[in-house]
Design a protein around this motif. Structure first.
Motif, PDB file in Angstrom:
ATOM      1  N   VAL A 216       0.809  -1.253   0.168  1.00 59.16           N
ATOM      2  CA  VAL A 216      -0.054  -0.032   0.347  1.00 59.16           C
ATOM      3  C   VAL A 216       0.826   1.219   0.118  1.00 59.16           C
ATOM      4  O   VAL A 216       1.942   1.127   0.493  1.00 59.16           O
ATOM      5  N   GLY A 217       0.245   2.286  -0.450  1.00 57.14           N
ATOM      6  CA  GLY A 217       0.969   3.651  -0.475  1.00 57.14           C
ATOM      7  C   GLY A 217       2.427   3.589  -1.102  1.00 57.14           C
ATOM      8  O   GLY A 217       2.449   3.235  -2.409  1.00 57.14           O
TER       9      GLY A 217
ATOM     10  N   VAL B  12       4.508   0.665  -3.066  1.00 54.06           N
ATOM     11  CA  VAL B  12       4.346  -0.003  -4.417  1.00 54.06           C
ATOM     12  C   VAL B  12       5.589   0.602  -5.417  1.00 54.06           C
ATOM     13  O   VAL B  12       6.404  -0.099  -5.884  1.00 54.06           O
ATOM     14  N   PRO B  13       5.667   1.787  -5.419  1.00 60.84           N
ATOM     15  CA  PRO B  13       6.972   2.432  -6.148  1.00 60.84           C
ATOM     16  C   PRO B  13       8.242   2.144  -5.641  1.00 60.84           C
ATOM     17  O   PRO B  13       8.973   1.897  -6.211  1.00 60.84           O
TER      18      PRO B  13
ATOM     19  N   THR C 123       3.845   6.730 -11.302  1.00 61.25           N
ATOM     20  CA  THR C 123       3.443   6.099 -10.146  1.00 61.25           C
ATOM     21  C   THR C 123       2.113   5.764  -9.937  1.00 61.25           C
ATOM     22  O   THR C 123       1.635   4.656  -9.679  1.00 61.25           O
ATOM     23  N   ALA C 124       1.240   6.327 -10.584  1.00 65.30           N
ATOM     24  CA  ALA C 124      -0.295   6.334 -10.387  1.00 65.30           C
ATOM     25  C   ALA C 124      -0.511   5.108 -11.258  1.00 65.30           C
ATOM     26  O   ALA C 124      -1.334   4.199 -10.869  1.00 65.30           O
TER      27      ALA C 124
ATOM     28  N   MET D  65       1.546   2.426 -11.662  1.00 65.83           N
ATOM     29  CA  MET D  65       1.864   1.208 -10.648  1.00 65.83           C
ATOM     30  C   MET D  65       0.678   1.117  -9.774  1.00 65.83           C
ATOM     31  O   MET D  65       0.456  -0.230  -9.688  1.00 65.83           O
ATOM     32  N   HIS D  66       0.346   2.150  -9.243  1.00 55.39           N
ATOM     33  CA  HIS D  66      -0.911   1.714  -7.969  1.00 55.39           C
ATOM     34  C   HIS D  66      -2.149   1.033  -8.730  1.00 55.39           C
ATOM     35  O   HIS D  66      -2.587   0.033  -8.066  1.00 55.39           O
ATOM     36  N   THR D  67      -2.478   1.507  -9.946  1.00 54.76           N
ATOM     37  CA  THR D  67      -3.666   0.974 -10.397  1.00 54.76           C
ATOM     38  C   THR D  67      -3.449  -0.525 -10.814  1.00 54.76           C
ATOM     39  O   THR D  67      -4.209  -1.311 -10.717  1.00 54.76           O
TER      40      THR D  67
ATOM     41  N   PHE E 115      -1.296  -2.663  -9.439  1.00 58.48           N
ATOM     42  CA  PHE E 115      -1.285  -3.518  -8.197  1.00 58.48           C
ATOM     43  C   PHE E 115      -2.744  -3.663  -7.674  1.00 58.48           C
ATOM     44  O   PHE E 115      -2.931  -4.795  -7.194  1.00 58.48           O
ATOM     45  N   GLU E 116      -3.394  -2.306  -7.423  1.00 57.81           N
ATOM     46  CA  GLU E 116      -4.769  -2.510  -6.928  1.00 57.81           C
ATOM     47  C   GLU E 116      -5.543  -3.522  -7.710  1.00 57.81           C
ATOM     48  O   GLU E 116      -6.305  -4.280  -7.173  1.00 57.81           O
TER      49      GLU E 116
END
Length: 382
Positions: free
Chosen positions: A169-170, A173-174, A260-261, A263-265, A267-268
């Protein structure tokens, strides 16, 4: 007696929650200045009876306020990320303010930048304890504990870990993607999969056999700097192993404002596909050898990464407030006396952890040894 003032940056984040719970368990009275750029009004603070002040500000856009908050504090705990961006900025501010510093930096390249501040910290009388989390952090202290119980001579250290993907989380990830892109520095980017030397390692139950690969981690840099370790290796992975492959893949995304956005997308979306899976927990193996003699520490369990990282940071903070971190200068956790760290860890910990230790010969287990007995040997040696 005046309470020590501890400034916590990134105090609304996941890793900070474990730190604050640890502070809530200690009998040491603290004045906590909790800073973040965003606070949820309904977010509870688990800090026991500690005195708390919440401060809302963006440290990047308000550098003067950062210096103002740090001035006069006994310690700043930096839990912001990513460290390869924010670590040097905040350490420089702490040095300017004359405030001792602690972080949980787990980026190798950021660690190099922080160590470059050593002379400036010494000149300012500031002690900066960097990488005081789980790995790095507890891992470094375990290496030191093993070294103190092993014969003289050059040593090697191997650190192998795995964590559950549900803890991604947060800023984690990066950071995980960054660990791939800096895993083989001479490559100059994310290396091919085979260059990461993937292998399967058996961790204690309930974790079991997991896939790990070479990742950049600070212990590889700091152990040879502060101890007699001449060779250090680090491998890690996520559970399930699909997420290790995913981390390698997203580390190859082109750099840009949306990286970064993205990456989060990614992984989520992957985590959503595993929403029914029960978390396995995390595993750790720290293997230290001098010639044919060695000591290995093994653990596997369900502790969340919030507590696994935040609790050692709370323990390191107490050691720092007691003036028991060698300094001034920029140092890593292997400089701590293991007995000081583990005494503080018991004070801030909820218990558990399941760490076992073994003496080894040529890499094979010879006998079980209690960590308490290793600490006793360490105390007698001193």
């Amino acid at each position: 007696m005046t309470k020590p003032t501890v400034v916590v940056l990134g105090a609304a984040g996941a890793q900070a929650s474990g730190l604050l719970r640890g502070f809530g368990r200690t009998e040491t009275d603290l004045e906590l200045v909790l800073c973040d750029r965003a606070w949820r009004d309904d977010a509870p603070l688990e800090v026991g009876t500690q005195q708390v002040h919440r401060v809302l500000f963006d440290l990047l856009s308000e550098p003067d306020k950062l210096r103002e908050i740090l001035t006069g504090a006994d310690l700043v705990v930096n839990l912001t990320g990513p460290y390869y961006t924010l670590g040097p900025i905040i350490l420089d501010a702490a040095i300017e303010a004359g405030t001792n510093y602690l972080d949980i930096c787990d980026d190798a390249d950021a660690t190099e930048l922080l160590l470059q501040r050593d002379q400036a910290a010494k000149a300012a009388g500031v002690t900066a304890l960097i990488g005081m989390g789980s790995a790095p952090g507890t891992t470094n202290v375990l290496v030191r504990l093993a070294l103190d119980a092993l014969p003289a001579g050059d040593a090697s250290a191997s650190i192998t870990w795995c964590v559950d993907a549900k803890d991604m989380v947060g800023a984690v990830v990066p950071h995980f993607a960054h660990s791939f892109s800096t895993a083989v520095p001479e490559f100059g980017g994310t290396p091919g999969w085979e260059l990461l030397a993937p292998e399967r390692v058996s961790f204690p139950e309930p974790v079991g056999e997991q896939l790990v690969v070479t990742l950049s981690h600070p212990e590889v840099l700091t152990l040879p700097r502060f101890t007699r370790v001449t060779t250090a290796h680090n491998k890690g992975g996520l559970i399930p192993e699909d997420f290790t492959h995913l981390g390698w893949s997203v580390s190859r995304l082109p750099h840009g404002p949306n990286r970064t956005a993205a990456m989060h997308t990614i992984f989520e979306a992957a985590l959503a596909g595993h929403s029914e899976r029960e978390p396995v927990g995390s595993g750790l193996i720290v293997d230290v050898r001098v010639g044919s003699d060695g000591i290995s520490f093994l653990s596997g369990g369900q502790m969340s990464q919030d507590d696994a990282t935040g609790t050692p940071a709370a323990a390191g903070s107490l050691v720092a407030l007691q003036g028991k971190v060698p300094g001034p200068g920029v140092v890593s956790p292997e400089v701590l006396e293991p007995a000081d760290f583990f005494t503080a860890l018991r004070e801030v910990s909820a218990g558990g952890g399941g760490m076992t230790a073994y003496r080894t010969r040529d890499g094979e287990i010879v006998e079980h040894v209690r960590i308490r007995d290793l600490l006793t040997l360490d105390a007698v040696a001193r």
